[in-house]
Design an enzyme around this catalytic site. Structure first.
Site, mmCIF file in Angstrom:
data_model
loop_
_atom_site.group_PDB
_atom_site.id
_atom_site.type_symbol
_atom_site.label_atom_id
_atom_site.label_comp_id
_atom_site.label_asym_id
_atom_site.label_seq_id
_atom_site.Cartn_x
_atom_site.Cartn_y
_atom_site.Cartn_z
ATOM 1 N N ASN A 143 0.874 -1.174 0.000
ATOM 2 C CA ASN A 143 0.000 0.000 0.000
ATOM 3 C C ASN A 143 0.911 1.223 0.000
ATOM 4 O OD1 ASN A 143 -1.749 2.084 0.457
ATOM 5 N ND2 ASN A 143 -2.383 1.410 2.510
ATOM 6 N N TRP A 144 1.025 1.839 -1.167
ATOM 7 C CA TRP A 144 1.964 2.961 -1.296
ATOM 8 C C TRP A 144 1.451 4.232 -0.615
ATOM 9 C CZ3 TRP A 144 3.855 2.804 -7.154
ATOM 10 C CH2 TRP A 144 4.496 1.579 -7.376
ATOM 11 N N LYS A 145 0.179 4.235 -0.247
ATOM 12 C CA LYS A 145 -0.449 5.440 0.336
ATOM 13 C C LYS A 145 -0.201 6.630 -0.593
ATOM 14 C CE LYS A 145 -0.222 3.220 4.787
ATOM 15 N NZ LYS A 145 -0.195 3.330 6.248
ATOM 16 N N HIS A 195 -9.493 1.176 4.787
ATOM 17 C CA HIS A 195 -8.237 1.385 5.517
ATOM 18 C C HIS A 195 -8.505 2.324 6.703
ATOM 19 C CE1 HIS A 195 -4.153 2.546 6.504
ATOM 20 N NE2 HIS A 195 -3.763 1.465 5.870
ATOM 21 N N GLU A 201 -6.948 4.743 7.737
ATOM 22 C CA GLU A 201 -6.753 6.165 7.414
ATOM 23 C C GLU A 201 -7.992 6.734 6.723
ATOM 24 O OE1 GLU A 201 -3.004 5.552 5.461
ATOM 25 O OE2 GLU A 201 -2.106 5.044 7.384
ATOM 26 N N GLU A 240 -5.300 -4.898 10.506
ATOM 27 C CA GLU A 240 -4.318 -3.821 10.690
ATOM 28 C C GLU A 240 -4.607 -3.103 12.010
ATOM 29 O OE1 GLU A 240 -2.411 -2.682 6.643
ATOM 30 O OE2 GLU A 240 -3.950 -1.236 7.175
ATOM 31 N N GLY A 246 2.522 2.497 10.766
ATOM 32 C CA GLY A 246 3.451 3.612 10.613
ATOM 33 C C GLY A 246 4.163 3.986 11.896
ATOM 34 N N SER A 260 3.421 -1.979 10.305
ATOM 35 C CA SER A 260 4.868 -2.045 10.532
ATOM 36 C C SER A 260 5.461 -3.412 10.223
ATOM 37 C CB SER A 260 5.235 -1.604 11.961
ATOM 38 O OG SER A 260 4.869 -0.250 12.164
ATOM 39 N N GLY A 300 2.954 -0.979 4.227
ATOM 40 C CA GLY A 300 3.030 0.424 3.873
ATOM 41 C C GLY A 300 4.466 0.829 3.591
ATOM 42 N N GLY A 301 5.114 1.423 4.589
ATOM 43 C CA GLY A 301 6.448 1.991 4.413
ATOM 44 C C GLY A 301 7.445 1.069 3.728
HETATM 45 P P1 13P Z 1 3.084 0.531 7.613
HETATM 46 O O1 13P Z 1 3.598 -0.754 7.046
HETATM 47 O O2 13P Z 1 3.798 1.738 7.095
HETATM 48 O O3 13P Z 1 2.959 0.474 9.104
HETATM 49 O O4 13P Z 1 1.575 0.687 7.054
HETATM 50 C C1 13P Z 1 0.717 -0.380 7.174
HETATM 51 C C2 13P Z 1 -0.514 -0.075 6.414
HETATM 52 O O5 13P Z 1 -1.279 0.790 6.784
HETATM 53 C C3 13P Z 1 -0.764 -0.835 5.180
HETATM 54 O O6 13P Z 1 -2.045 -0.596 4.694
#
Ligand code: 13P
Length: 248
Positions: A8-10, A94, A96, A165, A171, A209, A230-231
């Site tokens: 997930n590149w956000k 998600h 977010e 999640e 994050g 994470s 994500g990251g």
């Molecule tokens: P991180 O891996 O950056 O914690 O993000 C997880 C995430 O929200 C994937 O959708």
């Protein structure tokens, strides 16, 4: 069931960095075909990612999907449009989106249903906040979120991908321990088993994470069927290491 490793590149990247990231992933993939791989760029880059990945074993998805098909819904992207440009998945619900855009359990369910109706596999995210975990509400929250999705998609439950999640792990660098994650995944699996004759078809990803260092242990848990990353999905070497960890 093959594991699924999803990035997930956000809201990150640009044309040049996306091209570099995708080329790096593709170059590192040969021999790593024991799991499925998915990348979810920002919506404006979905089509170019599909083009860049033509013929490669990497699926492309959106990060959200509208409940509507088309019309006067400024800013929205429909499942039909995602499908039209070659995407096959969409992240739905998600945390977010729930937090910053007020998405409710019911809306998330409707989005999952809209995606399925138009050939897009929804990756539905569920998970508790830190306050909810500390109050002992983790299982209740996750069950409530999942119940809304099961209710909305009716007989299509086995076509879902789910992602647990925990919001406090996203994050933050604070990962759920493999035992903490497995405990919740088992609860999710049981709820799915009660809702479909084919619970074994539903992949339950862990997200929060997940990184090159902790992926092996998380992915070794019996009910963790992949990762939503994500990251670490923005770094070629880290993402490939996680894909490698999912081969076993
Ligand atoms: P991180 O891996 O950056 O914690 O993000 C997880 C995430 O929200 C994937 O959708």
């Amino acid at each position: 069931m093959k594991k699924l490793i999803a990035g997930n590149w956000k809201m990150n990247g640009d044309s040049a960095s996306n091209a570099e990231l995708l080329a790096g992933i593709v170059a590192g993939l040969p021999g790593l075909d024991a799991c499925d791989v998915l990348v979810c760029p920002p919506s404006v880059y979905v089509a170019s990612a599909v083009t860049a990945l033509a013929g490669q074993p990497v699926a492309v998805g959106g990060q959200d999907v509208s409940v509507q098909v088309k019309g006067a819904y400024t800013g929205e992207v429909s499942a039909v449009m995602l499908r039209d440009v070659g995407a096959t998945y969409a992240i739905v619900g998600h945390s977010e989106r729930r937090q910053y855009h007020g998405e409710t359990d019911a809306l998330v369910g409707e989005k999952a249903q809209a995606a399925l109706a138009h050939g897009i596999t929804p990756v539905v995210c569920i998970g508790e906040t830190l306050a909810q975990r500390e109050a002992g509400e983790t299982n209740a929250v996750v069950k409530r979120q999942l119940a809304a999705v099961i209710h909305a998609v009716g007989h299509c439950v086995s076509e879902l991908v789910l992602a647990y999640e925990p919001v406090w792990a996203i994050g933050t660098g604070q990962t759920a321990t493999p035992e903490q994650a497995q405990a919740v995944h088992a609860v999710i699996r049981a709820q799915i088993a009660a809702a479909t004759e084919h619970p074994e078809r539903v992949r339950i990803l862990y997200g929060g994470s997940m990184n090159a260092a902790n992926a092996t242990q998380l992915l070794a848990q019996p009910d963790i069927d992949g990762g939503l990353i994500g990251g670490a999905s923005l770094k070629v070497a880290d993402f490939l290491t996680i894909i490698r960890a999912a081969q076993g």
